[in-house]
Design a protein around this motif. Structure first.
Motif, short mmCIF file in Angstrom:
data_model
loop_
_atom_site.label_atom_id
_atom_site.label_comp_id
_atom_site.label_asym_id
_atom_site.label_seq_id
_atom_site.Cartn_x
_atom_site.Cartn_y
_atom_site.Cartn_z
N GLN A 131 10.21 34.67 -25.17
CA GLN A 131 9.30 33.56 -24.84
C GLN A 131 8.86 32.84 -26.12
O GLN A 131 8.89 31.61 -26.19
CB GLN A 131 8.09 34.07 -24.08
N LEU A 132 8.48 33.59 -27.12
CA LEU A 132 8.06 33.02 -28.40
C LEU A 132 9.21 32.25 -29.07
O LEU A 132 9.04 31.14 -29.56
CB LEU A 132 7.55 34.12 -29.33
N GLY A 180 23.09 36.43 -30.58
CA GLY A 180 22.63 36.60 -31.96
C GLY A 180 21.39 37.47 -32.08
O GLY A 180 20.57 37.55 -31.15
N LEU A 181 21.25 38.12 -33.22
CA LEU A 181 20.08 38.95 -33.49
C LEU A 181 18.90 38.09 -33.94
O LEU A 181 19.09 37.07 -34.61
CB LEU A 181 20.40 39.96 -34.60
N MET A 182 17.68 38.53 -33.55
CA MET A 182 16.48 37.79 -33.91
C MET A 182 15.32 38.74 -34.16
O MET A 182 15.30 39.85 -33.62
CB MET A 182 16.09 36.85 -32.77
N LEU A 183 14.40 38.29 -34.98
CA LEU A 183 13.11 38.97 -35.18
C LEU A 183 12.03 37.96 -34.81
O LEU A 183 12.10 36.80 -35.22
CB LEU A 183 12.92 39.38 -36.63
N SER A 184 11.04 38.39 -34.03
CA SER A 184 9.95 37.49 -33.63
C SER A 184 8.63 38.21 -33.76
O SER A 184 8.54 39.41 -33.53
CB SER A 184 10.14 37.05 -32.17
N ASN A 222 7.10 43.18 -27.06
CA ASN A 222 8.29 43.59 -26.32
C ASN A 222 9.32 42.45 -26.33
O ASN A 222 9.04 41.36 -26.81
CB ASN A 222 7.92 44.00 -24.88
N ARG A 223 10.49 42.74 -25.78
CA ARG A 223 11.58 41.77 -25.80
C ARG A 223 11.21 40.49 -25.03
O ARG A 223 11.52 39.38 -25.47
CB ARG A 223 12.84 42.40 -25.20
#
Length: 127
Positions: free
Chosen positions: A111-112, A96-100, A105-106
């Motif tokens: 981790q977040l 799935g796509l995510m924004l953090s 960086n990825r």
């Protein structure tokens, strides 16, 4: 994020305001972009109620995960299901796509996300 958060008597938070994501055009009329998100156990649905032409519709962007200070967040972006059902959306921990944020960086974003989504993922670790 532009808005206010409120603590409920049950210990949950409610966010009232708007969320704009650069490069993400939401199919929501400008005058209906106000959100009311109830966070239970650190997450809540980012969904817009749309009233147009005498009809009501819901646009679900995803599930928003935050820390108690609202200084860290991850959005699990809901995508159209392959089930063929109309308006059926979901998110997958596998791909799935995510924004953090904040993340540069990825690796930091993963981790977040694992930190904020720990209860939701029930022992699963994003990679």
């Amino acid at each position: 994020m532009d808005g206010k958060r409120y603590l409920t008597t049950s210990g949950d938070y409610i966010f009232k305001g708007t969320i704009d994501i650069e490069g993400e055009p939401f199919p929501v009329p400008e005058d209906q972009k106000m959100l009311k998100i109830r966070f239970h156990k650190g997450y809540g649905s980012m969904e817009y109620i749309i009233f147009e032409n005498g009809k009501t519709d819901i646009f679900l962007y995803g599930t928003l995960f935050v820390d108690r200070a609202f200084s860290k967040l991850t959005i699990a972006i809901s995508e159209e299901d392959s089930s063929g059902e109309q308006n059926s959306k979901s998110w997958s921990a596998e791909d799935g796509l995510m924004l953090s944020m904040p993340a540069t960086n990825r690796s930091e974003a993963i981790q977040l996300s694992n930190e904020l989504m720990e209860t939701y993922l029930g022992g699963y670790t994003l990679k």
